[in-house]
Design a protein around this motif. Sequence first.
Motif, PDB file in Angstrom:
ATOM      1  N   TRP A   5      -1.092  15.102 -46.471  1.00 46.67           N
ATOM      2  CA  TRP A   5       0.193  15.666 -46.416  1.00 46.67           C
ATOM      3  C   TRP A   5       0.525  15.071 -45.302  1.00 46.67           C
ATOM      4  CZ3 TRP A   5      -0.387  21.248 -48.613  1.00 46.67           C
ATOM      5  CH2 TRP A   5      -0.473  21.236 -50.013  1.00 46.67           C
ATOM      6  N   CYS A  64      -2.321  19.289 -56.005  1.00 48.05           N
ATOM      7  CA  CYS A  64      -2.688  18.451 -55.369  1.00 48.05           C
ATOM      8  C   CYS A  64      -4.270  18.528 -54.837  1.00 48.05           C
ATOM      9  CB  CYS A  64      -1.691  18.333 -53.763  1.00 48.05           C
ATOM     10  SG  CYS A  64      -2.210  16.786 -52.927  1.00 48.05           S
ATOM     11  N   GLY A  73      -1.391  10.300 -50.470  1.00 44.66           N
ATOM     12  CA  GLY A  73      -0.177  10.904 -50.027  1.00 44.66           C
ATOM     13  C   GLY A  73       0.774  10.234 -51.169  1.00 44.66           C
ATOM     14  N   LEU A 131       6.142  15.876 -50.876  1.00 44.81           N
ATOM     15  CA  LEU A 131       5.804  16.952 -52.139  1.00 44.81           C
ATOM     16  C   LEU A 131       4.798  17.993 -51.990  1.00 44.81           C
ATOM     17  CD1 LEU A 131       7.570  14.811 -53.406  1.00 44.81           C
ATOM     18  CD2 LEU A 131       6.215  14.924 -55.738  1.00 44.81           C
ATOM     19  N   CYS A 180       3.142  13.009 -47.334  1.00 38.86           N
ATOM     20  CA  CYS A 180       3.746  13.285 -48.372  1.00 38.86           C
ATOM     21  C   CYS A 180       4.810  14.410 -48.335  1.00 38.86           C
ATOM     22  CB  CYS A 180       2.680  13.404 -49.462  1.00 38.86           C
ATOM     23  SG  CYS A 180       3.356  13.845 -51.199  1.00 38.86           S
ATOM     24  N   CYS A 192       2.578  19.241 -54.519  1.00 39.72           N
ATOM     25  CA  CYS A 192       2.154  19.544 -56.136  1.00 39.72           C
ATOM     26  C   CYS A 192       1.104  20.647 -55.992  1.00 39.72           C
ATOM     27  CB  CYS A 192       1.581  18.381 -56.732  1.00 39.72           C
ATOM     28  SG  CYS A 192       2.868  16.970 -56.659  1.00 39.72           S
TER      29      CYS A 192
HETATM   30  S1  SF4 Z   1      -0.318  13.509 -52.400  1.00 42.57           S
HETATM   31 FE1  SF4 Z   1       0.309  13.390 -54.559  1.00 42.57          FE
HETATM   32  S2  SF4 Z   1      -0.579  15.085 -55.761  1.00 42.57           S
HETATM   33 FE2  SF4 Z   1      -0.590  15.733 -53.366  1.00 42.57          FE
HETATM   34  S3  SF4 Z   1       1.487  16.662 -52.770  1.00 42.57           S
HETATM   35 FE3  SF4 Z   1       1.837  14.390 -52.631  1.00 42.57          FE
HETATM   36  S4  SF4 Z   1       2.600  13.415 -54.797  1.00 42.57           S
HETATM   37 FE4  SF4 Z   1       1.867  15.508 -55.041  1.00 42.57          FE
END
Ligand code: SF4
Length: 247
Positions: free
Chosen positions: A45, A39, A80, A34, A32, A36
Amino acid sequence: MKQSRTGYVRKLETMGMVDGPGIRTIAFLSGCPLRCLFCHNPDMWRTDPKDAITVDELVTKLKRYKPYYGEEGGVTFCGGEPLNQPEFLYDAMKACKAEGISTCLDTSGFGRVDTFDDILSVTDTILYDIKGLEEKKYREMTSAPLRVTQQFLAKAQEHGVNIWIRVVIVPGFHDTYEYMDELAEYIAPLNNIERIELLPYHTMGVNKYETIGKEYPLDGVPAMNKDTCMELQKYLISEVDRIRKEA
Ligand code: SF4
């Protein structure tokens, strides 16, 4: 789209009842971009070579549970962020559709814009996470720009995909009626919205940050009260209905 027959899937969960219509198998795609603040899966990630799997191997596993899917159920691809592996995601969802298995995508809507059309063409339902409506706050919450997820939502509307809206409610960030009013204004004009859910923030992922050697960004923020979250959800749904009736 460039073909990629190998991707990264951390685990499968079977007999899921809440992540999309009917009974579903949930495929957790690792990786991932992002970050957040809330999270609870920071261990997702990064991809891990141990997660590698081909589309054929994955679909063979998913097909085993087909008798349980019934009319409504199927497979939900989550993370993710599943859009982080667009070629693999597209191939896997296309293969599911070819097997008569319904597809659902649990996503923040952040990915490569040039892949959205292909992916949405093989998506039956989206669980669409709204993480903010305004650029500055969205970026603070996710470390990403807002425009990408907005483009994803616009494309999803063009494709007529069914959408379940999901919003994580973090105390001190989102738990206000003013934010519900903003959400209602945003959601009401959208088409194909089948469900609106507010998800209470919880702190069950805190220990995972220690294991990956990172500080927890929301240290000290309590879990969201579930009853208050439900009240906010009721208000949001009623406001969406009111705005639609008055339009
Ligand atoms: S897994 Fe989901 S909550 Fe976690 S950082 Fe990625 S998008 Fe955001």
